[in-house]
Design an enzyme around this catalytic site. Sequence first.
Site, mmCIF file in Angstrom:
data_model
loop_
_atom_site.group_PDB
_atom_site.id
_atom_site.type_symbol
_atom_site.label_atom_id
_atom_site.label_comp_id
_atom_site.label_asym_id
_atom_site.label_seq_id
_atom_site.Cartn_x
_atom_site.Cartn_y
_atom_site.Cartn_z
ATOM 1 N N ALA A 34 0.968 -0.748 -0.130
ATOM 2 C CA ALA A 34 0.326 0.364 0.082
ATOM 3 C C ALA A 34 1.051 1.237 -0.116
ATOM 4 C CB ALA A 34 -0.786 0.214 1.304
ATOM 5 N N GLN A 94 -4.169 -6.892 -7.842
ATOM 6 C CA GLN A 94 -4.592 -7.584 -6.760
ATOM 7 C C GLN A 94 -6.249 -6.892 -6.510
ATOM 8 O OE1 GLN A 94 -2.717 -7.116 -2.810
ATOM 9 N NE2 GLN A 94 -2.047 -9.147 -3.370
ATOM 10 N N CYS A 103 -2.865 -10.029 3.987
ATOM 11 C CA CYS A 103 -3.156 -8.557 4.697
ATOM 12 C C CYS A 103 -3.245 -8.282 6.532
ATOM 13 C CB CYS A 103 -4.101 -7.815 4.357
ATOM 14 S SG CYS A 103 -3.762 -5.669 4.754
ATOM 15 N N LYS A 160 -3.133 -15.285 -2.353
ATOM 16 C CA LYS A 160 -1.965 -14.659 -1.964
ATOM 17 C C LYS A 160 -2.016 -14.516 -0.643
ATOM 18 C CE LYS A 160 2.261 -11.957 -0.747
ATOM 19 N NZ LYS A 160 1.608 -11.207 0.274
ATOM 20 N N GLY A 168 8.877 -8.407 -1.259
ATOM 21 C CA GLY A 168 7.662 -7.076 -0.334
ATOM 22 C C GLY A 168 8.707 -5.845 0.221
#
Length: 384
Positions: A26, A78, A109, A149, A235
């Site tokens: 994000a 996504q 998340c 994911k 990431g």
Amino acid sequence: MTTAPTQPLRIGPIELEAPVVLAPMAGITNTAFRRLCREYGAGLFVSEMITSRALVERNEVTMRLVTHHESENIRSIQLYGVDPKTVAEAVRIIVAEDRADHIDLNFGCPVPKVTRKGGGSALPWKHTLFNQIVTQAVEAAEHLPLTVKMRKGIDDNHLTYLDAGRMAEDAGAAAVALHGRTASQMYSGKADWSAIATLKETVTSIPVLGNGDIWSADDAVRMMAETGADGVVVGRGCLGRPWLFGELAHALGDGIAAKSVDATLGFVAAAFKRHAELLTEFFEDEVRGCRDIRKHAAWYFKGYPVGGDIRSQFATVSTLAEIDELTTLLDLDAPYPGEAAEGQRGRAGTPKRTVLPDGWLNSHDIAADVACNLTEGEADTSGG
């Protein structure tokens, strides 16, 4: 640099030059950052997490986030959602309007604003709901490959990844990716790569990708060797280091030559400036683009001999000209500092109890009243 045996990765009809995926982050993986990473390397570069309801309602911020630059030859989005119908409708919009070549569903998340609605890493606990979302999304995706994911589970006592992996495989997902942490771990501690290996042994007909603690190309090679994963998802390791994708492509790709990277301070400063230019283009506003680059300054200059005052000024720039002026104050020939610039970057935090809807862990099924609340919770149109 260690290299791994060549292992081509296919996700549905998509064949990647290197088995590497940029993880959605994000506020980070917008078009500008994706373009920058692609300039240095190869792989699949995924958008920021998009809220399904916001896409269905055509929220202005969301529509900007799902718009790709013409140079993005494999477009990836996504989606996050908790209601099967809304997620499926968002997928249908993407297909009908030709907005992507690949869709990923977020079940990983761990942040409270997502898990308290039963979304992200909380959702796979509800087996029927998870299966409905994936199944309906796969059907709506038609010819587009759809992937999943996820994390290991909510905490060590409530693991979900094996059941979720099997359900995603049976539902027709094109691949599954596992971050080797639970939601309660957030980004703390070490990623459990053994869980990725276990998932790979369980899910056998589609690719399994590993995520967590890949800070270098050697880490990626080691993860694939230890787990048997078909690819890696990166990431935080690329924050302030978009050229990592060039190193990954060389280590894992099919004969891809490494782009020569002599990461002097001058090289890093140029990458920082390029990132700011792409952000300015993305936002169509130089001040806004420079405001967005501020949060990247600490990552780019980690370990380099950049004084505190100059660091602070990089973190408050408002124009591209200011970046140029500050760059003249740097020792551009300063060499790569080695260990000081490596290792963990970005947020880590500490383990914490995952915030969940009331009674969420009482059953793997979902009550009608809870399902209704979830649907109402998806009214958030923040754009993801």
